[in-house]
Write an enzyme that holds these catalytic residues in place. Sequence first.
Site, PDB file in Angstrom:
ATOM      1  N   ALA A 149      36.388  23.661 -27.714  1.00 12.65           N
ATOM      2  CA  ALA A 149      36.066  24.770 -27.747  1.00 12.65           C
ATOM      3  C   ALA A 149      36.534  25.646 -28.914  1.00 12.65           C
ATOM      4  CB  ALA A 149      36.858  25.504 -26.401  1.00 12.65           C
ATOM      5  N   HIS A 150      37.664  25.375 -29.479  1.00 11.72           N
ATOM      6  CA  HIS A 150      37.984  26.113 -30.672  1.00 11.72           C
ATOM      7  C   HIS A 150      36.917  25.957 -32.008  1.00 11.72           C
ATOM      8  CE1 HIS A 150      40.523  27.902 -34.167  1.00 11.72           C
ATOM      9  NE2 HIS A 150      40.275  26.676 -34.699  1.00 11.72           N
ATOM     10  N   TYR A 180      45.210  15.781 -41.242  1.00 11.67           N
ATOM     11  CA  TYR A 180      45.924  15.487 -42.427  1.00 11.67           C
ATOM     12  C   TYR A 180      46.548  16.908 -43.062  1.00 11.67           C
ATOM     13  CZ  TYR A 180      43.988  11.003 -42.444  1.00 11.67           C
ATOM     14  OH  TYR A 180      43.355   9.618 -42.086  1.00 11.67           O
ATOM     15  N   ASP A 212      30.474  16.343 -39.388  1.00 10.99           N
ATOM     16  CA  ASP A 212      31.237  15.166 -39.691  1.00 10.99           C
ATOM     17  C   ASP A 212      32.330  15.619 -40.831  1.00 10.99           C
ATOM     18  OD1 ASP A 212      32.034  12.661 -38.692  1.00 10.99           O
ATOM     19  OD2 ASP A 212      31.361  11.732 -40.550  1.00 10.99           O
TER      20      ASP A 212
END
Length: 201
Positions: free
Chosen positions: A11-12, A156, A71
């Site tokens: 959702a974010h 990361y 992606d």
Amino acid sequence: MKTVVIATNNAHKASEIAAALPFESWEFKTLGEMGIASDPDETETTFEGNARIKALAARAASGGVAVLADDSGLEVDALGGAPGVFSARYAGEHASDKDNNDKLLAELAEVSDEKRTARFVCTLVFIDEDGSEHVARGTVEGRIGRTPRGDGGFGYDPLFWPDVFDGKKTLAEVPQNEKTAVSHRGNALRDLRSRLETVYR
């Protein structure tokens, strides 16, 4: 009203995309909001290829509405671009963020600070109802630190020191609005918006 399915259940991420692409009469919905179960195998070797797989799968499952997929991942120069498309599963198929970060630090243990250059990459693939496709890409350059810092972000982020912050903070140490202003996804969304504006505005 034009519906655009975002190939995610995050959702974010969906709200970030909607804010970055404020086209009149467009509404953005996640897979879950559309009642779609779509989790295709990401078998390509590039971010664009895997984003396209997700976009096409969501388009087929939705009956042909407009779709947007992304992606993204981390490319480390000293590792020949790894983890790359395997960023989310660098330490194994069900690896946690800590597992992936620990593996990255181990792989870079003998690499000097000046050779720890890296970048986050995001590629977006938008496919409209008529099948027309628009591809956008964004990056943010930086370096990999030696210990995690910061409680924000994910993946990361605690190890990544963006050049734009002059080595003063990691991506995990900045608020979301500041991160979006410089991040790979934010840059990709700004690129996509400029491409789409030539068509839809």
